[in-house]
Design a protein around this motif. Structure first.
Motif, PDB file in Angstrom:
ATOM      1  N   TYR A   1     -17.973 -22.524 -12.603  1.00 53.80           N
ATOM      2  CA  TYR A   1     -17.310 -23.057 -13.787  1.00 53.80           C
ATOM      3  C   TYR A   1     -15.823 -23.205 -13.510  1.00 53.80           C
ATOM      4  O   TYR A   1     -15.294 -22.685 -12.534  1.00 53.80           O
ATOM      5  N   GLU A   2     -15.140 -23.939 -14.397  1.00 54.65           N
ATOM      6  CA  GLU A   2     -13.699 -24.164 -14.289  1.00 54.65           C
ATOM      7  C   GLU A   2     -12.970 -23.362 -15.349  1.00 54.65           C
ATOM      8  O   GLU A   2     -13.492 -23.131 -16.437  1.00 54.65           O
ATOM      9  N   THR A   3     -11.754 -22.942 -15.010  1.00 53.47           N
ATOM     10  CA  THR A   3     -10.858 -22.310 -15.974  1.00 53.47           C
ATOM     11  C   THR A   3      -9.485 -22.961 -15.816  1.00 53.47           C
ATOM     12  O   THR A   3      -9.241 -23.647 -14.804  1.00 53.47           O
TER      13      THR A   3
ATOM     14  N   GLN B   1      -6.840 -21.622 -14.876  1.00 53.12           N
ATOM     15  CA  GLN B   1      -6.180 -21.071 -13.687  1.00 53.12           C
ATOM     16  C   GLN B   1      -6.814 -21.564 -12.384  1.00 53.12           C
ATOM     17  O   GLN B   1      -6.139 -21.655 -11.367  1.00 53.12           O
TER      18      GLN B   1
ATOM     19  N   ASN C   1     -14.594 -21.555 -10.073  1.00 55.56           N
ATOM     20  CA  ASN C   1     -14.908 -20.130 -10.086  1.00 55.56           C
ATOM     21  C   ASN C   1     -16.375 -20.009  -9.715  1.00 55.56           C
ATOM     22  O   ASN C   1     -17.218 -20.715 -10.278  1.00 55.56           O
TER      23      ASN C   1
ATOM     24  N   ASP D   1     -15.795 -12.566 -15.987  1.00 55.63           N
ATOM     25  CA  ASP D   1     -14.621 -13.406 -15.793  1.00 55.63           C
ATOM     26  C   ASP D   1     -13.392 -12.584 -16.143  1.00 55.63           C
ATOM     27  O   ASP D   1     -13.383 -11.881 -17.158  1.00 55.63           O
TER      28      ASP D   1
ATOM     29  N   ASN E   1     -12.377 -16.275 -20.747  1.00 56.20           N
ATOM     30  CA  ASN E   1     -12.590 -17.692 -20.465  1.00 56.20           C
ATOM     31  C   ASN E   1     -14.039 -18.139 -20.586  1.00 56.20           C
ATOM     32  O   ASN E   1     -14.325 -19.301 -20.364  1.00 56.20           O
ATOM     33  N   LEU E   2     -14.968 -17.250 -20.925  1.00 54.21           N
ATOM     34  CA  LEU E   2     -16.378 -17.626 -20.870  1.00 54.21           C
ATOM     35  C   LEU E   2     -16.957 -18.107 -22.195  1.00 54.21           C
ATOM     36  O   LEU E   2     -17.996 -18.763 -22.195  1.00 54.21           O
TER      37      LEU E   2
ATOM     38  N   LYS F   1     -18.246 -21.774 -22.671  1.00 56.78           N
ATOM     39  CA  LYS F   1     -17.948 -22.448 -21.400  1.00 56.78           C
ATOM     40  C   LYS F   1     -19.184 -23.123 -20.838  1.00 56.78           C
ATOM     41  O   LYS F   1     -20.254 -22.554 -20.805  1.00 56.78           O
TER      42      LYS F   1
END
Length: 167
Positions: A88-90, A92, A96, A125, A129-130, A133
């Motif tokens: 997944y993307e965050t 930051q 990931n 995480d 951030n999840l 998501k």
């Protein structure tokens, strides 16, 4: 006439040269194998989705993993290492990856899988951030040959979403 030592050295050198040549041919022959593995991963349920005391999100899920990896085996394959990762993307990081489950397949007969399991490794995480998501589940494999270079590839399954609220 040559002594016994010279003759033994010549024989050993010849034998090792033939062995090296056979190993090179075995590695080269893998280039003619065109595998067609198939896999499907489904999320059966989210066991829990919680915020840890220090602020990190943690998820536990139950997965159905179905795969046919028999085409990856050749006569030069020693074993296959497989693992499922959540990607997944965050804000930051653009990527990931969290490893959820893994296994070693030692023989072609064991390369047809149907497994229902909870994630073997923690899906955490660093941050919050999840929630909500979108993420992919990716089946990665590394083919470990008896001789030659290791081969790796993956199948990506997209369209998964985490719950909006902690439970």
């Amino acid at each position: 006439m040559h002594s016994f030592g010279y003759r033994a050295n010549a024989l050993l050198t010849f034998a090792l040269t033939i062995l090296a040549l056979m190993c090179a041919l075995a590695s080269f022959s893998d280039n003619f194998n065109f595998p067609s593995p198939s896999a499907e991963i489904q999320i059966v349920k989210f066991n829990w989705f919680q915020k840890q005391p220090h602020g990190n999100d943690e998820v536990s899920l139950t997965l159905n993993i179905t795969a046919d990896l028999q085409s990856l085996f050749t006569w030069n394959t020693k074993q296959i290492f497989i693992f499922v990762a959540a990607e997944y993307e965050t804000p930051q990081n653009s990527l990931n990856q969290v490893s959820l489950w893994d296994a070693i397949i030692p023989e072609k007969e064991h390369a047809k899988l149907w497994i229902q399991t909870a994630n073997k490794y923690r899906f955490v995480d660093q941050g919050s951030n999840l929630r909500g998501k979108e993420f992919n589940l990716t089946l990665h494999w590394h083919v470990m040959p008896k001789t030659g270079k290791m081969f790796a590839d993956k199948l990506v399954m997209s369209g998964f979403r985490l719950p909006e609220e902690h439970r």
